[in-house]
Design a protein around this motif. Structure first.
Motif, PDB file in Angstrom:
ATOM      1  N   CYS A 339       0.857  -1.187   0.000  1.00 33.88           N
ATOM      2  CA  CYS A 339       0.000   0.000   0.000  1.00 33.88           C
ATOM      3  C   CYS A 339       0.891   1.233   0.000  1.00 33.88           C
ATOM      4  O   CYS A 339       1.680   1.441   0.932  1.00 33.88           O
ATOM      5  N   ASP A 413       3.787   4.053 -12.562  1.00 30.21           N
ATOM      6  CA  ASP A 413       3.539   3.384 -11.283  1.00 30.21           C
ATOM      7  C   ASP A 413       4.436   2.161 -11.071  1.00 30.21           C
ATOM      8  O   ASP A 413       4.973   1.956  -9.976  1.00 30.21           O
ATOM      9  N   ASP A 414       4.636   1.353 -12.115  1.00 35.57           N
ATOM     10  CA  ASP A 414       5.457   0.147 -11.957  1.00 35.57           C
ATOM     11  C   ASP A 414       6.914   0.494 -11.649  1.00 35.57           C
ATOM     12  O   ASP A 414       7.533  -0.088 -10.752  1.00 35.57           O
ATOM     13  N   GLY A 444       1.053  -7.336  -5.760  1.00 34.15           N
ATOM     14  CA  GLY A 444       0.420  -6.133  -6.295  1.00 34.15           C
ATOM     15  C   GLY A 444       0.500  -4.938  -5.350  1.00 34.15           C
ATOM     16  O   GLY A 444       0.789  -5.059  -4.157  1.00 34.15           O
ATOM     17  N   THR A 445       0.221  -3.774  -5.933  1.00 33.76           N
ATOM     18  CA  THR A 445       0.334  -2.504  -5.206  1.00 33.76           C
ATOM     19  C   THR A 445      -0.929  -1.682  -5.374  1.00 33.76           C
ATOM     20  O   THR A 445      -1.531  -1.657  -6.452  1.00 33.76           O
ATOM     21  N   THR A 446      -1.320  -1.027  -4.283  1.00 37.16           N
ATOM     22  CA  THR A 446      -2.450  -0.109  -4.299  1.00 37.16           C
ATOM     23  C   THR A 446      -1.973   1.270  -3.844  1.00 37.16           C
ATOM     24  O   THR A 446      -1.263   1.392  -2.848  1.00 37.16           O
ATOM     25  N   ILE A 488      -0.180   6.512 -12.873  1.00 32.59           N
ATOM     26  CA  ILE A 488      -0.755   5.413 -12.116  1.00 32.59           C
ATOM     27  C   ILE A 488      -2.024   4.931 -12.817  1.00 32.59           C
ATOM     28  O   ILE A 488      -2.899   5.726 -13.167  1.00 32.59           O
ATOM     29  N   LYS A 492      -5.421   0.832  -9.901  1.00 32.34           N
ATOM     30  CA  LYS A 492      -4.533   0.673  -8.746  1.00 32.34           C
ATOM     31  C   LYS A 492      -4.722   1.767  -7.699  1.00 32.34           C
ATOM     32  O   LYS A 492      -4.012   1.792  -6.705  1.00 32.34           O
ATOM     33  N   THR A 493      -5.647   2.666  -7.921  1.00 32.74           N
ATOM     34  CA  THR A 493      -5.814   3.795  -7.019  1.00 32.74           C
ATOM     35  C   THR A 493      -7.058   3.634  -6.157  1.00 32.74           C
ATOM     36  O   THR A 493      -8.056   3.033  -6.559  1.00 32.74           O
TER      37      THR A 493
END
Length: 502
Positions: A339, A413-414, A444-446, A488, A492-493
């Protein structure tokens, strides 16, 4: 013996490459011990990490200076060539003779010599804020030498350890009574800041009218038929403000003798004051237009800064303290992944985190609080981009993303997550922490953005309620956060909204 930072400072852990880059450019010889183990790292305070050296002006050859001078000649000639034409056309004398025209020409030449050449070329241009100049450069240099405290109309995000930090300007060696006075007087600080805001707004107001005036002046006979055309009358006020700021810098920053400063201030302020009083009659003849434009820009600036200050005050008073945050981390369920929590705070956990966990009941196994900070330098080296620190609980980190004001924010974002995880691995204490970061990265990422809405209660001043509840809220809806420059993906947001009752 290991170096111990001050008790109220914030410790930052940065990669060895970043430490080398900072140490290489630092103007001090502070020594910090590198940590042991299979990961090379160093513990540094924000005071050390943000202490930029005074960047020396570039050395140009005579050929380069000649080329640059030739390129700027057209701009300078354009201003010097058109301004006297405005003066001649605006002077109205009954049956003017040769002596009258020579007198007008003499005033023009002496004004250009005293104001244009001596004041601006020889004095004001000394205020070189890393290539930036003008009224705001004078103010910027002053802020780098004087610690502006209290409730400022133009707040600047500072760390607790930045109280006496002179970012990248050389520290004054001699004590100054005026500097001591400015640091103690919040009223004087506010007057100087509002003066700069007015001057900047006036320049924008004049810039909006000058092209139109130039076009109208080019139309044959237009000035003789209309009494409402006048120059941008606000320029002379900007010159007066510049003289005042220049005099303060001469005392505090450049440390000129007080008698020389008084002489320069008296001469320039007297000349410009005479021109200012002679132009007052034009205010009622159309000269009020740039002042209206100035008031419009100034209202936007002051409304925004006032709202930001109230937001910062609320967050500072409602921070999630250490014990509460540890309780939140311990009692919340862990969700795989990373996160990235975007916040404006350099220190502390913002109250919106409490709001987020209360409604979700969970946090990611790796949580990174990210703050974007624009430093007062043109560019930031890639190895200086990230400053990272571990908080009290495993899997919780803080990251400062640094940019210069000329840097392009073009990280997607990556790439951003890869760089952050790489920086976090460099400060990992053991292999288990490294495996945790790898595992979270694969899940994964938020990106979580806080959306705060300020609301001022009915018990407050009606005008202040209008500024916060209407003007600032309108500006906030049209404001792009620093993190919005990252590319982003929408999926993912996550945006979390919260009302701040102030």
């Amino acid at each position: 013996m290991e170096h111990q930072p001050p008790a109220d400072d914030v410790v930052v852990q940065v990669s060895a490459a970043a430490v080398a880059a900072i140490d290489e450019r630092s103007s001090t010889n502070d020594e910090d011990d590198a940590g042991a183990g299979d990961v090379c790292r160093a513990r540094r305070t924000f005071s050390h990490s943000y202490k930029m050296e005074h960047r020396k002006p570039l050395d140009f050859t005579w050929l380069q200076i000649g080329v640059l001078s030739y390129q700027s000649l057209g701009i300078v000639y354009g201003d010097l060539g058109t301004s006297p034409l405005y003066v001649f056309s605006s002077v109205k004398l009954p049956n003017p003779g040769e002596d009258d025209f020579l007198g007008i020409l003499s005033l023009i030449l002496w004004t250009l010599t005293l104001i244009g050449l001596i004041k601006y070329t020889f004095i004001v241009l000394r205020a070189d804020d890393h290539g930036e100049g003008g009224t705001f450069a004078l103010y910027s240099l002053l802020r780098q030498h004087v610690n502006f405290k209290g409730s400022m109309p133009m707040p600047v995000t500072r760390l607790a350890s930045d109280i006496n930090l002179k970012f990248h300007s050389k520290k004054c060696k001699l004590p100054s009574k005026m500097r001591d006075f400015l640091e103690k007087s919040t009223l004087a600080q506010a007057v100087i800041t509002y003066m700069v805001l007015c001057a900047t707004s006036m320049v924008m107001g004049d810039g909006a009218l000058t092209p139109a005036i130039s076009v109208l002046s080019a139309v044959q006979g237009i000035q003789t038929r209309s009494d409402r055309i006048t120059q941008g009358t606000v320029v002379i006020f900007v010159m007066l403000f510049t003289t005042a700021l220049m005099s303060v810098n001469m005392v505090i920053v450049w440390q000129w003798h007080i008698l020389l400063v008084a002489l320069c201030f008296g001469v320039f302020f007297s000349i410009e004051g005479i021109y200012m009083t002679s132009l007052l009659y034009k205010v009622l003849q159309g000269g009020w237009v740039p002042f209206v434009i100035t008031a419009f820009f100034l209202s936007i600036t002051t409304s925004w800064t006032y709202g930001r200050r109230k937001k910062n005050e609320y967050e500072a008073a409602n921070l999630v303290d250490r014990q509460e945050f540890l309780k939140i981390v311990t009692m919340s369920s862990k969700v795989p992944g990373i996160c990235i929590f975007c916040t404006d705070l350099m220190n502390g956990i913002p109250p919106i985190v409490r709001h987020y966990v209360r409604h979700t009941g969970s946090i990611r196994e790796v949580t990174v609080f990210v703050t974007v900070r624009i430093l007062p330098v043109t560019f930031v080296l890639p190895e200086e981009r990230f400053l990272v620190d571990k908080l009290d609980h495993v899997g919780v980190y803080r990251c400062i993303l640094q940019y210069g004001y000329m840097d392009k924010h073009n990280i997607d974002d990556d790439d951003f997550v890869v760089l952050v995880v790489a920086s976090l691995k460099e400060i990992a204490d053991n292999n288990d922490e490294t495996l945790l970061l790898d595992s979270a990265f694969t899940n994964g990422t938020t990106f979580v953005f806080g959306r705060t809405i300020l609301k001022m209660g009915t018990g407050r001043n009606r005008f202040k309620r209008f500024v916060i509840n209407n003007l600032y809220r309108f500006l906030q809806k049209n404001f792009r956060s620093n993190m919005s420059s990252l590319k982003i993906a929408p999926g993912k947001t996550l945006q979390v909204g919260m009302h701040y009752e102030i």
